[in-house]
Design a protein around this motif. Structure first.
Motif, PDB file in Angstrom:
ATOM      1  N   HIS A   1     -29.180 -20.893  45.537  1.00  0.00           N
ATOM      2  CA  HIS A   1     -28.598 -19.658  45.020  1.00  0.00           C
ATOM      3  C   HIS A   1     -27.829 -19.963  43.742  1.00  0.00           C
ATOM      4  O   HIS A   1     -27.015 -20.883  43.713  1.00  0.00           O
TER       5      HIS A   1
ATOM      6  N   THR B   1     -23.197 -15.807  49.055  1.00  0.00           N
ATOM      7  CA  THR B   1     -24.267 -15.976  48.078  1.00  0.00           C
ATOM      8  C   THR B   1     -24.139 -15.031  46.889  1.00  0.00           C
ATOM      9  O   THR B   1     -24.973 -15.070  45.986  1.00  0.00           O
ATOM     10  N   GLY B   2     -23.104 -14.177  46.887  1.00  0.00           N
ATOM     11  CA  GLY B   2     -22.889 -13.282  45.766  1.00  0.00           C
ATOM     12  C   GLY B   2     -23.501 -11.912  45.968  1.00  0.00           C
ATOM     13  O   GLY B   2     -23.946 -11.582  47.068  1.00  0.00           O
ATOM     14  N   PRO B   3     -23.526 -11.113  44.914  1.00  0.00           N
ATOM     15  CA  PRO B   3     -23.165 -11.427  43.518  1.00  0.00           C
ATOM     16  C   PRO B   3     -21.656 -11.501  43.304  1.00  0.00           C
ATOM     17  O   PRO B   3     -20.889 -10.783  43.941  1.00  0.00           O
ATOM     18  N   TYR B   4     -21.251 -12.397  42.375  1.00  0.00           N
ATOM     19  CA  TYR B   4     -19.842 -12.621  42.085  1.00  0.00           C
ATOM     20  C   TYR B   4     -19.416 -11.812  40.858  1.00  0.00           C
ATOM     21  O   TYR B   4     -20.115 -11.777  39.848  1.00  0.00           O
ATOM     22  N   GLU B   5     -18.256 -11.188  41.001  1.00  0.00           N
ATOM     23  CA  GLU B   5     -17.678 -10.398  39.918  1.00  0.00           C
ATOM     24  C   GLU B   5     -16.425 -11.095  39.421  1.00  0.00           C
ATOM     25  O   GLU B   5     -15.544 -11.449  40.205  1.00  0.00           O
TER      26      GLU B   5
ATOM     27  N   LEU C   1     -24.910 -18.804  41.483  1.00  0.00           N
ATOM     28  CA  LEU C   1     -23.745 -17.961  41.720  1.00  0.00           C
ATOM     29  C   LEU C   1     -23.088 -17.441  40.450  1.00  0.00           C
ATOM     30  O   LEU C   1     -22.529 -16.338  40.460  1.00  0.00           O
ATOM     31  N   TRP C   2     -23.172 -18.205  39.360  1.00  0.00           N
ATOM     32  CA  TRP C   2     -22.265 -17.883  38.248  1.00  0.00           C
ATOM     33  C   TRP C   2     -22.723 -18.608  36.999  1.00  0.00           C
ATOM     34  O   TRP C   2     -23.203 -19.738  37.063  1.00  0.00           O
TER      35      TRP C   2
ATOM     36  N   ARG D   1     -15.241 -13.173  42.467  1.00  0.00           N
ATOM     37  CA  ARG D   1     -15.122 -12.812  43.875  1.00  0.00           C
ATOM     38  C   ARG D   1     -16.382 -12.092  44.321  1.00  0.00           C
ATOM     39  O   ARG D   1     -17.044 -11.417  43.536  1.00  0.00           O
ATOM     40  N   ALA D   2     -16.708 -12.260  45.636  1.00  0.00           N
ATOM     41  CA  ALA D   2     -17.884 -11.599  46.193  1.00  0.00           C
ATOM     42  C   ALA D   2     -17.638 -11.317  47.677  1.00  0.00           C
ATOM     43  O   ALA D   2     -16.904 -12.054  48.347  1.00  0.00           O
TER      44      ALA D   2
END
Length: 510
Positions: free
Chosen positions: A194, A243-247, A196-197, A238-239
């Motif tokens: 995955h 596995t996200g999605p991360y904001e 992530l960022w 943060r998510a």
């Protein structure tokens, strides 16, 4: 309540800190690059006062640094505790890559490395269980494992995850953070990958040093950004699912690039105290010296679920005790350059270094033992018992950044010689045996001196050592011997080694 601390808590060459807590005890590791033993391990009860308890990689079978270049080797470890066992992940650059070692006692012994799949650097582990879920409230809520959160698709409690950074475009500094599941008992990765960022903005440079936490039922991703120099910073995302999605946080970076007495702050790892307070260990640099990246401590509070870092302070009123080492044993604070296949030293009657063909300036493991310089100003000295019998034999005092940047004050058949690499900077006539050798360091100004056993110190030369300014590592001081490519059966004896740090209010003289 915000907290700041007189810093650094681990001075000198102690970069890329990672920390975990087990009960009332904190354990911390830092990068060690091309130095052996690898990955020093420290213990504390208050996050401020630390004691080195060993190294994770202290056997040649665990760590092959043969041919390792300066500032390569071991990058950015992470230490975590799970189900009665410590797991430590790291990357051996220019080698097999990521690995994990485990131990039930952080003082060792640690296991042989288990190599892990995947590209990149700065690996981390996250155990998604009760020990890894915390509350931002100032009580102990969350430590008992309350609240399942939104796992989804089997992402809930009881699983572990491995994260790392990898390069997409080195010239542009573009990287991304990726993740796979980690199986603790088998010590291997499994399942799909995955991503992530890739940074807090489209042109973000060097997103790296990822750490995951579960806080208030959400997943927090903390990374460094901006490179490890003046633009270094900490960003957060943060998510609801691991596995996200991360904001990203609207206020990113949550720790902006620093100016003032401490710069280059970043590469942070969070830890919660037994009282429910939050802290972060992170690296920083004191400009104008050669000591490199050090470990600092910051208080952390929370605003709308995002971390708020207290300023990184610099204390100057806490004098460091002097060190006198008579080498009854070799303490854990001494390091070798690369992996020594057999010990080249003995202790008990002072320190004896074998004269061996290996020498500084090459990519071998010379007869060199060093320890970090922990303050911008210091005085180092030793008493050398050694009468060279051939022109290629020498031994003495070393100030070392790496193979390519170092200063040596050595005794030879021609007397005392001060060298920068192959260049001779100063000479003095042959002193009686034994001879005391010393260096007085004030920032980047290094004054070398010598004396008879009971005589007055005589300055030999002063060097403005701007070439010792580090990038990844830091300057270390210690002892050295070589036979310059020739076989030898002789050794040099160092009766003692002194290292003292003058208080800032002291006179700059010896």
């Amino acid at each position: 309540m915000s907290a700041s601390f007189d810093e650094p808590v681990l001075p000198g060459f102690r970069p890329d800190p990672s920390v975990c807590r087990v009960g009332a005890d904190y354990y911390l590791v830092t990068s060690s690059f091309e130095w052996f033993p690898g990955l020093p391990v420290f213990h504390s009860r208050d996050l401020v006062h630390w004691r080195r308890i060993g190294s994770a990689l202290d056997r040649p079978s665990q760590l092959d640094l043969d041919g390792c270049g300066p500032s390569r080797g071991l990058f950015a470890p992470t230490i975590r505790h799970h189900d009665g066992e410590f797991h430590l992940v790291c990357t051996l650059m220019d080698g097999p890559g990521h690995f994990v070692v485990t131990a039930t006692d952080p003082a060792g012994p640690w296991s042989e490395p288990r190599w892990l799949e995947g590209d990149g650097f700065d690996p981390s582990l996250f155990f998604d269980d009760g020990d890894g879920d915390h509350s931002t409230r100032g009580d102990r809520a969350g430590e008992s494992g309350e609240g399942e959160g939104e796992g989804g698709e089997g992402e809930g409690r009881g699983r572990a995850w491995f994260t790392a950074a990898r390069v997409l475009d080195e010239a542009a500094g573009r990287t991304e953070i990726w993740m796979r599941e980690y199986l603790p008992r088998e010590r291997r990765l499994t399942g799909p990958e995955h991503v992530l960022w890739s940074g807090s903005r489209a042109d973000a440079r060097w997103p790296e040093a990822p750490h995951l936490y579960r806080i208030d039922g959400s997943y927090l991703l903390l990374t460094a950004e901006g490179g490890t120099e003046a633009g270094h910073s900490v960003v957060a995302a943060r998510a609801p699912r691991v596995t996200g999605p991360y904001e990203g946080a609207r206020g990113n970076p949550v720790l902006p690039p620093a100016t003032g007495p401490v710069t280059c702050t970043g590469h942070a790892d969070l830890v919660r105290t037994p009282e429910g307070d939050w802290r972060a260990v992170l690296l920083g640099v004191r400009p104008g010296s050669a000591i490199g990246r050090e470990t600092f401590l910051a208080g952390v509070t929370w605003s709308d679920g995002w971390p708020v870092f207290s300023p990184v302070a610099l204390g100057d009123d806490r004098p460091r005790p002097p060190l006198h080492d008579d080498f009854a044993v070799l303490s854990a604070d001494w390091s070798c350059l690369r992996t020594p296949r057999v010990p080249f030293w003995t202790t008990g009657d002072g320190l004896r270094l074998r004269l061996r063909p290996e020498r500084l300036g090459e990519r071998g493991s010379p007869s060199l033992l060093v320890r970090p310089q922990e303050q911008p100003d210091c005085d180092a000295s030793t008493e050398l018992h050694f009468a060279p019998a051939a022109p290629y034999e020498e031994a003495g005092l070393a100030v070392v950044l790496d193979d390519d940047a170092h200063l040596l004050l050595v005794r030879t058949t021609e007397g005392l010689v001060l060298r920068r690499g192959p260049d001779v900077l100063a000479r003095a006539g042959l002193s009686p045996d034994p001879v005391r050798l010393g260096v007085r360091v004030r920032g980047l100004t290094h004054t070398f001196a010598h004396a008879g056993p009971d005589g007055a110190w005589r300055d030999l030369a002063t060097v403005e050592a701007v070439f010792l300014t580090p990038l990844f590592t830091g300057v270390q001081v210690g002892l050295y011997a070589t036979s310059h490519g020739r076989p030898s059966t002789r050794d040099a004896r160092f009766a003692w080694f002194d290292l003292r740090y003058p208080h800032p209010r002291d006179s700059p003289g010896r």
